[in-house]
Every structure is written in structure tokens, then in C-alpha cells.
Scaffold this motif. Structure first.
Motif, PDB file in Angstrom:
ATOM      1  N   ARG A   1       6.844 -20.038   1.464  1.00 57.39           N
ATOM      2  CA  ARG A   1       7.018 -21.224   2.667  1.00 57.39           C
ATOM      3  C   ARG A   1       7.796 -20.934   3.030  1.00 57.39           C
ATOM      4  O   ARG A   1       8.671 -20.687   2.174  1.00 57.39           O
ATOM      5  CB  ARG A   1       6.633 -22.238   1.598  1.00 57.39           C
ATOM      6  CG  ARG A   1       4.788 -22.279   1.024  1.00 57.39           C
ATOM      7  CD  ARG A   1       4.250 -22.628   2.071  1.00 57.39           C
ATOM      8  NE  ARG A   1       4.554 -23.793   2.573  1.00 57.39           N
ATOM      9  CZ  ARG A   1       2.976 -25.132   3.426  1.00 57.39           C
ATOM     10  NH1 ARG A   1       2.138 -24.298   2.836  1.00 57.39           N
ATOM     11  NH2 ARG A   1       3.119 -25.597   4.128  1.00 57.39           N
ATOM     12  N   VAL A   2       7.788 -20.996   4.644  1.00 56.39           N
ATOM     13  CA  VAL A   2       8.977 -21.095   5.060  1.00 56.39           C
ATOM     14  C   VAL A   2       9.694 -22.515   5.113  1.00 56.39           C
ATOM     15  O   VAL A   2       8.346 -23.530   4.873  1.00 56.39           O
ATOM     16  CB  VAL A   2       9.318 -20.095   5.935  1.00 56.39           C
ATOM     17  CG1 VAL A   2       8.770 -18.468   5.928  1.00 56.39           C
ATOM     18  CG2 VAL A   2       7.855 -20.564   7.715  1.00 56.39           C
ATOM     19  N   THR A   3      11.103 -22.616   5.451  1.00 52.86           N
ATOM     20  CA  THR A   3      11.182 -24.120   6.201  1.00 52.86           C
ATOM     21  C   THR A   3      12.084 -23.561   7.398  1.00 52.86           C
ATOM     22  O   THR A   3      12.612 -22.253   7.823  1.00 52.86           O
ATOM     23  CB  THR A   3      12.600 -23.672   4.953  1.00 52.86           C
ATOM     24  OG1 THR A   3      13.454 -23.959   4.851  1.00 52.86           O
ATOM     25  CG2 THR A   3      11.815 -25.210   3.610  1.00 52.86           C
ATOM     26  N   PHE A   4      11.891 -24.227   8.708  1.00 54.56           N
ATOM     27  CA  PHE A   4      12.622 -23.755  10.016  1.00 54.56           C
ATOM     28  C   PHE A   4      14.023 -24.941  10.017  1.00 54.56           C
ATOM     29  O   PHE A   4      13.806 -25.718  10.026  1.00 54.56           O
ATOM     30  CB  PHE A   4      11.362 -24.586  11.104  1.00 54.56           C
ATOM     31  CG  PHE A   4      10.269 -23.988  10.984  1.00 54.56           C
ATOM     32  CD1 PHE A   4      10.243 -22.367  11.494  1.00 54.56           C
ATOM     33  CD2 PHE A   4       8.906 -23.760  10.173  1.00 54.56           C
ATOM     34  CE1 PHE A   4       9.022 -20.820  11.236  1.00 54.56           C
ATOM     35  CE2 PHE A   4       7.835 -23.089   9.356  1.00 54.56           C
ATOM     36  CZ  PHE A   4       7.639 -22.387  10.712  1.00 54.56           C
TER      37      PHE A   4
END
Length: 142
Positions: free
Chosen positions: A121-124
């Protein structure tokens, strides 16, 4: 890694890797179908996949899908999320017929293949661009 499989139909085929070096396993459809010219169809596999948390199943065309059947995957690559695992969350193969004639599909045909991959999962984080512009599409070659 273990993946839970639920058969919704006795005709469903548990996927297998066809060779020791295969990266993906084949998906079988369980019903006969005819896909008309310019038409599309959701074809049943009869299976629900219990993909482990933090993983995703990608569904891709088999290399023979167009050569043998003249079909393409309508959505190009299917994404089966780990939380798509309920008793009615059947995996389908979505095909498109770009040709001028109807295509007949027989139950048991292997039209697609799938692979299960770990997904992060990425965070922006908003901010300025990280480097100079490269020149757009096709800028690195002819």
C-alpha cells in the motif's frame, strides 16, 4: 502461499500450473458460450478465490487467447482484490470479440491465466516534481 478456493459449481476446475517453470496458472471456463462480433461476455470459472491479505490476483490473457479464439480480454488485465472473497464473489473471465464472426467457446477452455502477487500500500505526499521533464511519450526512442 496457500490460496483458499471455493467451488460454486461441480464443473469448476481447480487451477494448476502447466509446467514447473510457469509463473501463472490457467483459468478454465465452465459453460459453453458464443461471443458475437464486437460483443463481450463474462464467462464463469465457478470459483471464489480467497487471496491472502496484502496480495492481489492479476488475470491476464493466455498467449493463445487471440491466436486460437480470436478473442481479447475485455478489461486487458483483471484485478481480483483480497477482499473479493465472499460466497457470491465468483471469478469471471471477461472476453471481447473484435472480429467479424461469432466465436464459440466450449466449457473447459483455458482462456486466461492468473498470478498472485504481494502488493504494498502506498501513501501519497503532495509536493513539487522530483526531476526535470523527459519529453513525454516515446521520448527515449524512435
Amino acid at each position: 502461499m496457500k490460496v483458499r478456493i471455493t467451488k460454486l459449481d461441480p464443473r469448476a476446475v481447480i487451477p494448476e500450473y502447466q509446467t514447473a517453470g510457469a509463473a501463472a496458472f490457467d483459468l478454465h471456463v465452465i459453460e459453453n458460450a458464443v461471443v458475437g462480433p464486437g460483443g463481450a461476455a463474462f464467462l464463469r470459472t465457478g470459483l471464489v478465490f480467497g487471496i491472502p491479505e496484502d496480495h492481489v490476483m492479476l488475470i491476464m490473457a493466455r498467449s493463445s487467447l487471440y491466436k486460437k479464439f480470436g478473442l481479447q480480454l475485455a478489461n486487458q488485465i483483471g484485478v481480483l482484490d483480497a477482499d473479493y472473497c465472499g460466497p457470491e464473489d465468483e471469478c469471471h473471465v471477461y472476453v471481447y470479440n473484435p472480429g467479424d464472426a461469432s466465436v464459440e467457446i466450449k466449457a473447459g477452455a483455458r482462456l486466461a491465466q492468473a498470478i498472485v502477487l504481494k502488493r504494498d500500500r502506498v501513501t501519497f505526499e503532495e509536493g513539487p516534481a522530483l526531476g526535470p521533464s523527459r519529453g513525454g511519450w516515446g521520448s527515449t526512442g524512435v
